[in-house]
Design a protein around this motif. Structure first.
Motif, PDB file in Angstrom:
ATOM      1  N   GLY A 113     -10.775  -4.010  11.148  1.00  0.00           N
ATOM      2  CA  GLY A 113      -9.961  -3.726   9.969  1.00  0.00           C
ATOM      3  C   GLY A 113      -9.944  -2.250   9.656  1.00  0.00           C
ATOM      4  O   GLY A 113     -10.955  -1.562   9.782  1.00  0.00           O
ATOM      5  N   PHE A 128      -6.135  -7.993   7.264  1.00  0.00           N
ATOM      6  CA  PHE A 128      -7.345  -8.745   6.923  1.00  0.00           C
ATOM      7  C   PHE A 128      -7.138 -10.253   6.931  1.00  0.00           C
ATOM      8  O   PHE A 128      -7.972 -10.987   7.461  1.00  0.00           O
ATOM      9  CB  PHE A 128      -7.896  -8.256   5.583  1.00  0.00           C
ATOM     10  CG  PHE A 128      -8.378  -6.840   5.626  1.00  0.00           C
ATOM     11  CD1 PHE A 128      -9.487  -6.496   6.384  1.00  0.00           C
ATOM     12  CD2 PHE A 128      -7.719  -5.828   4.941  1.00  0.00           C
ATOM     13  CE1 PHE A 128      -9.937  -5.184   6.451  1.00  0.00           C
ATOM     14  CE2 PHE A 128      -8.150  -4.516   5.005  1.00  0.00           C
ATOM     15  CZ  PHE A 128      -9.262  -4.198   5.767  1.00  0.00           C
ATOM     16  N   VAL A 155     -18.239  -7.602   5.700  1.00  0.00           N
ATOM     17  CA  VAL A 155     -17.370  -7.504   4.518  1.00  0.00           C
ATOM     18  C   VAL A 155     -18.009  -6.545   3.519  1.00  0.00           C
ATOM     19  O   VAL A 155     -19.232  -6.503   3.392  1.00  0.00           O
ATOM     20  CB  VAL A 155     -17.194  -8.881   3.836  1.00  0.00           C
ATOM     21  CG1 VAL A 155     -16.174  -8.776   2.698  1.00  0.00           C
ATOM     22  CG2 VAL A 155     -16.769  -9.937   4.814  1.00  0.00           C
ATOM     23  N   TYR A 193      -6.750  -3.040  -0.401  1.00  0.00           N
ATOM     24  CA  TYR A 193      -7.728  -3.005   0.688  1.00  0.00           C
ATOM     25  C   TYR A 193      -8.934  -3.884   0.357  1.00  0.00           C
ATOM     26  O   TYR A 193      -9.307  -4.788   1.115  1.00  0.00           O
ATOM     27  CB  TYR A 193      -8.156  -1.553   0.905  1.00  0.00           C
ATOM     28  CG  TYR A 193      -9.396  -1.362   1.746  1.00  0.00           C
ATOM     29  CD1 TYR A 193      -9.326  -1.408   3.137  1.00  0.00           C
ATOM     30  CD2 TYR A 193     -10.642  -1.121   1.146  1.00  0.00           C
ATOM     31  CE1 TYR A 193     -10.460  -1.219   3.902  1.00  0.00           C
ATOM     32  CE2 TYR A 193     -11.770  -0.940   1.908  1.00  0.00           C
ATOM     33  CZ  TYR A 193     -11.679  -0.987   3.284  1.00  0.00           C
ATOM     34  OH  TYR A 193     -12.806  -0.814   4.035  1.00  0.00           O
ATOM     35  N   LYS A 197      -9.778  -7.887   1.782  1.00  0.00           N
ATOM     36  CA  LYS A 197     -11.046  -8.085   2.487  1.00  0.00           C
ATOM     37  C   LYS A 197     -11.836  -9.229   1.859  1.00  0.00           C
ATOM     38  O   LYS A 197     -12.430 -10.052   2.563  1.00  0.00           O
ATOM     39  CB  LYS A 197     -11.888  -6.797   2.462  1.00  0.00           C
ATOM     40  CG  LYS A 197     -11.408  -5.715   3.412  1.00  0.00           C
ATOM     41  CD  LYS A 197     -12.353  -4.535   3.441  1.00  0.00           C
ATOM     42  CE  LYS A 197     -13.584  -4.854   4.242  1.00  0.00           C
ATOM     43  NZ  LYS A 197     -14.433  -3.682   4.476  1.00  0.00           N
ATOM     44  N   ALA A 200     -10.312 -12.501   2.704  1.00  0.00           N
ATOM     45  CA  ALA A 200     -10.696 -12.863   4.075  1.00  0.00           C
ATOM     46  C   ALA A 200     -12.112 -13.428   4.102  1.00  0.00           C
ATOM     47  O   ALA A 200     -12.407 -14.385   4.834  1.00  0.00           O
ATOM     48  CB  ALA A 200     -10.590 -11.642   4.981  1.00  0.00           C
TER      49      ALA A 200
END
Length: 664
Positions: A113, A128, A155, A193, A197, A200
């Motif tokens: 990523g 992501f 993460v 961003y 994340k 995800a």
């Protein structure tokens, strides 16, 4: 700041250690990895080189990935297989053959990523969420065919999942990426961003629960470079604060005493990933990689530390984060030069680190603590901002740390040459001389960044008039790492520093070469005048010098003999460096020393003098030749100006080699 020690009993520690030894993987290991060319991934691949694991690296370009990894120090590619794909593409963009190769894995490390806090929402979701779905699908297929031993997901530490009070990961039949899930209100909406994340993270947690494979989530805090250099190529995160401070665009402390910025070095993150891959019977878990809040600096202390390293005044007043964020959104970004997303990593939270502590006990480590590394991280990032067009090092050179200073090293055999630069220079400027010396001798070459120059932190002693002493102490710390004979070379004021090092060390195995040594005020009236200015005024004046002004000054001082293109390139580089308050301040301190030095006498014993050579360029119009040199010092003249070691590297190296041959 201290490292927190776990409260586990000795019996528990022994049990965990024995368990770790018994659970190390004995079956063959094949790891499918994303993000292998990223800041964490490169270090993980490098550390995995010491294991027997086979690596399947999902990359967009094999040739680029190989080049990036090789530049990072990965040399053995025998156990690496590249699989071409793209996290943002449907099905990861895999061909049927590459998908079958991916099915050979029994461990997955998903660390891919883009690191960019300003990503637009659409792009962040593509990278992501598409990546999470694609990797989860592969995990499901591997689990169904031959069993997936471990899925390791990297993460960010601000993810709300995996904590005692974390929000639910939703029901088993819900699409985690669905905009109607309602979970977006639980995490930051300001940074796409961060938001994607965390989505995800939630998706993969749900998928692992559905399909019964072991999931470990590693939550690195803001990542900095590895020990011992702190080289931080990711300029986001803490780099954005450093950029604002060096530009003097941070008048207030973001947050206050209750806020902090957790940090971890990428080598510690990689160590954690490698250890988890070696566990043959993993249980899964969530591992925040950061120290305890009580053992870390608050934002006021952090800003004070950064300001000291950057040689700027620290702001005194704190402002609440929401107010700063609102001001930045309203146009403050144009003033500070940093986006509002950059403060997303500053937090009031305390994190649950008990599970991390138990893992680190098994690893034989303590919670990550980077206070000792922070000065080197700051200097490295400041250097990157000062020289944005800096190219990769020429082949053979590596950046490292010796003693308290940053050093460029070219490995070799025999006695090392340690070279110290002069004013308005850095170790990088001495590479031509270092290359020539290495090609002629094959000896190890160490190019030193003086304290506050290049990538070296400022020296600790801030008392006025102690700059020269601080530089001597720094170079001595470098030589302390060499037990045998050493050839010490200094240029300009670096020659004066090297001579003082030789004298104060008392070592009889140092040979000294002084190239255009400076012991006394400049002959240039303007330089003498500005060298008397107060420090902050002189620092500011140096920072405003244009490449044209520097080139003009060099031409006047050198008289003749320098290729105009080479000279202008050096002037541009020096001017860029001076934009750093840290580098401008270090130059100002040495200019003060030169101006105030009482005489040009070089104090040496007869024994030291017999091991010394002085090379003088007769076209130097800026400084006078030191006259009170011991009679036993060998003297050589060249028809060049003050900066001849930088512009005539091969001839200087040849002269130094002849000096050594004559001594033998």
């Amino acid at each position: 700041m201290s490292i927190h020690n776990s409260s586990l009993s000795n019996a528990e520690r022994k049990t965990d250690l024995n368990s770790a030894m018994n659970n190390m993987a004995t079956e063959s290991t094949t790891i499918l990895m994303t993000g292998s060319t990223g800041f964490i991934g490169k270090e993980a691949v490098k550390q995995l080189g010491d294991s027997e694991a086979q690596l399947l690296l999902l990359v967009r370009s094999e040739s680029k990935a190989r080049m990036v990894l090789n530049a990072y120090g990965v040399t053995d590619f025998s156990r690496i297989t590249y699989i071409q794909g793209d996290l943002s593409a449907p099905g990861l963009g895999l061909t049927k053959a590459d998908r079958e190769r991916a099915h050979q894995a029994n461990i997955i490390i998903h660390a891919g990523g883009t690191m960019d806090v300003t990503l637009p929402p659409k792009v962040a979701e593509q990278i992501f969420m598409n990546g999470a779905r694609g990797m989860a699908e592969l995990a499901e297929e591997i689990q169904r065919t031959h069993g997936l031993r471990h899925f390791i997901h990297v993460v960010g530490f601000m993810s709300p999942y995996g904590r005692k009070d974390s929000p639910p990961i939703s029901s088993t039949n819900e699409d985690v990426g669905d905009k109607s899930s309602g979970q977006k209100s639980l995490i930051s909406k300001d940074s796409a961003y961060e938001h994607m994340k965390f989505e995800a993270d939630r998706y993969i947690r749900q998928h692992a629960e559905q399909h019964s494979y072991v999931l470990s989530v590693v939550n690195p805090s803001t990542i900095v470079g590895p020990y011992p250099t702190g080289a931080t190529e990711q300029t986001g995160g803490i780099g954005m604060m450093i950029q604002a401070m060096r530009r003097r665009r941070m008048p207030m402390i973001p947050g206050g005493l209750q806020h902090w910025l957790p940090l971890v070095s990428n080598d510690v993150v990689a160590q954690t990933l490698v250890f988890l891959t070696q566990d043959s019977n993993p249980s899964g878990g969530t591992y925040p990689l950061l120290s305890r809040k009580a053992d870390s600096p608050d934002m006021k202390e952090m800003i004070r530390l950064l300001a000291a390293e950057l040689d700027v005044s620290a702001p005194r007043w704190s402002v609440p984060l929401p107010m700063i964020h609102a001001a930045m959104k309203a146009g403050g970004t144009k003033i500070s030069g940093i986006p509002p997303e950059s403060i997303a990593f500053i937090t009031k939270q305390e994190f649950e680190v008990q599970q991390t502590e138990r893992l680190f006990q098994r690893m034989g480590l303590k919670l990550p603590e980077v206070s000792e590394l922070l000065p080197y991280v700051t200097a490295d990032l400041d250097y990157r901002f000062s020289y944005p067009a800096q190219e990769d090092l020429p082949q053979g050179w590596t950046r490292t740390r010796k003693g308290s200073l940053a050093v460029l090293v070219y490995e070799g055999k025999g006695e090392p040459w340690v070279i110290v630069h002069g004013l308005m220079s850095s170790a990088d400027d001495m590479i031509p001389l270092g290359d020539a010396l290495w090609s002629m001798t094959g000896n190890p070459i160490w190019l030193v960044d003086l304290a506050g120059f290049g990538r070296s932190p400022v020296h600790r002693n801030k008392v006025r008039g102690t700059a020269f002493k601080g530089q001597v102490e720094g170079v001595r710390s470098v030589l302390d790492e060499i037990q045998g004979p050493v050839k010490l070379v200094g240029h300009s004021v670096g020659a004066a520093i090297a001579a003082a090092v030789m004298q104060e060390s008392g070592r009889e195995n140092i040979q000294l070469a002084m190239l255009q040594p400076v012991w006394g005020a400049s002959k240039d009236g303007m330089q003498r005048l500005i060298s008397r200015l107060p420090r902050r005024m002189l620092q500011g004046l140096l920072s405003r010098m244009s490449p044209q002004q520097l080139a003009g000054q060099l031409k006047r001082a050198e008289a003749a003999g320098i290729n105009p293109t080479v000279l202008e390139g050096y002037a541009r580089r020096s001017s860029s460096g001076m934009k750093s308050p840290r580098i401008a301040g270090a130059n100002a301190d040495l200019l003060h020393w030169i101006q105030s030095h009482p005489n040009d006498k070089v104090s040496q014993t007869s024994a030291d003098a017999q091991r010394t050579i002085m090379v003088w360029g007769t076209n130097d119009k800026g400084y006078s030749r030191p006259e009170n040199i011991h009679s036993s010092v060998q003297r050589v003249e060249l028809p060049y100006g003050h900066h001849f070691p930088l512009f005539h590297g091969e001839e200087t190296a040849s002269l130094l080699l002849k000096w050594q041959m004559k001594r033998r």
